[in-house]
Design a protein around this motif. Structure first.
Motif, PDB file in Angstrom:
ATOM      1  N   ARG A  74      12.707  -2.646   8.278  1.00  0.00           N
ATOM      2  CA  ARG A  74      12.741  -2.342   9.717  1.00  0.00           C
ATOM      3  C   ARG A  74      11.421  -1.709  10.175  1.00  0.00           C
ATOM      4  NH1 ARG A  74      16.391   2.458  10.928  1.00  0.00           N
ATOM      5  NH2 ARG A  74      14.561   3.452  10.026  1.00  0.00           N
ATOM      6  N   ASP A  75      10.904  -0.796   9.393  1.00  0.00           N
ATOM      7  CA  ASP A  75       9.748  -0.007   9.819  1.00  0.00           C
ATOM      8  C   ASP A  75       8.400  -0.643   9.513  1.00  0.00           C
ATOM      9  OD1 ASP A  75      11.576   1.869  10.711  1.00  0.00           O
ATOM     10  OD2 ASP A  75      11.375   3.151   8.942  1.00  0.00           O
ATOM     11  N   TYR A  76       8.315  -1.507   8.478  1.00  0.00           N
ATOM     12  CA  TYR A  76       7.010  -1.969   8.018  1.00  0.00           C
ATOM     13  C   TYR A  76       6.844  -3.482   7.879  1.00  0.00           C
ATOM     14  CZ  TYR A  76       6.509   2.957   6.956  1.00  0.00           C
ATOM     15  OH  TYR A  76       6.476   4.319   7.058  1.00  0.00           O
ATOM     16  N   GLU A  77       7.868  -4.248   8.201  1.00  0.00           N
ATOM     17  CA  GLU A  77       7.741  -5.701   8.059  1.00  0.00           C
ATOM     18  C   GLU A  77       8.017  -6.399   9.396  1.00  0.00           C
ATOM     19  OE1 GLU A  77       9.997  -7.197   4.716  1.00  0.00           O
ATOM     20  OE2 GLU A  77       8.834  -6.005   3.295  1.00  0.00           O
ATOM     21  N   PRO A  78       7.019  -6.426  10.285  1.00  0.00           N
ATOM     22  CA  PRO A  78       7.222  -7.046  11.604  1.00  0.00           C
ATOM     23  C   PRO A  78       7.490  -8.548  11.525  1.00  0.00           C
ATOM     24  CG  PRO A  78       4.909  -6.496  11.277  1.00  0.00           C
ATOM     25  CD  PRO A  78       5.667  -5.900  10.118  1.00  0.00           C
ATOM     26  N   PHE A  79       7.149  -9.172  10.412  1.00  0.00           N
ATOM     27  CA  PHE A  79       7.379 -10.603  10.220  1.00  0.00           C
ATOM     28  C   PHE A  79       8.835 -10.902   9.850  1.00  0.00           C
ATOM     29  CE2 PHE A  79       5.529  -8.603   6.487  1.00  0.00           C
ATOM     30  CZ  PHE A  79       6.497  -8.841   5.525  1.00  0.00           C
ATOM     31  N   CYS A  80       9.620  -9.860   9.618  1.00  0.00           N
ATOM     32  CA  CYS A  80      11.050 -10.038   9.339  1.00  0.00           C
ATOM     33  C   CYS A  80      11.812  -9.929  10.653  1.00  0.00           C
ATOM     34  CB  CYS A  80      11.539  -8.980   8.348  1.00  0.00           C
ATOM     35  SG  CYS A  80      13.273  -9.215   7.913  1.00  0.00           S
TER      36      CYS A  80
END
Length: 147
Positions: A74-80
């Motif tokens: 949620r916090d560090y993977e904007p591609f998810c």
């Protein structure tokens, strides 16, 4: 005499203001006055995994360390685009994990993260002990524009 005059004017203005506020809120949340349903992402790659646990204690143990990974995603993977666990409403020992990424090419970034590399051995330990069975499928979403 104006449009909003008389004994009902105050109430009518209040409802007009409330309606405008609701419409502004809807626009802010959805970005349009159209459907609030997800439009989809062209080329998005999804992974859906069914997890069958030996008992509720094992499921809860899994959720504890999966939650750490989910917060990282949620916090560090904007591609998810989606990363969630779904509790079956028919079977307390069945979880479905649904993951969606902007493309299959970025899934490697997820799997190489420190958080994933802490999570995966914990999950494997449950599998090796016969406390967790895993069944999964992956693929690219079919957009409505292609059919």
């Amino acid at each position: 005499q104006g449009f909003f005059s008389g004994p009902m004017a105050k109430r009518e203005l209040m409802f007009l203001g409330l309606g405008a506020s609701l419409m502004a809120s809807f626009l802010l949340v959805t970005g349009s006055l159209g459907s609030v349903k997800q439009k989809g992402y062209e080329g998005a790659w999804s992974l859906t995994i069914q997890l069958r646990f030996k008992d509720v204690a094992t499921r809860d143990e899994f959720l504890n360390f999966w939650g750490v990974l989910a917060r990282y995603v949620r916090d560090y993977e904007p591609f998810c685009l989606l990363f969630e666990a779904i509790q079956s409403d028919k079977d307390p020992l069945l979880l479905i994990v649904d993951e969606r990424y902007t493309g299959k090419d970025v899934y490697g970034k997820h799997r190489s993260s420190d958080a994933f590399n802490v999570f995966r051995p914990q999950m494997q330990k449950l599998q090796d002990a016969g406390r967790l069975e895993v069944l999964g499928e992956s693929g690219v979403g079919i957009s409505l524009s292609s059919i």
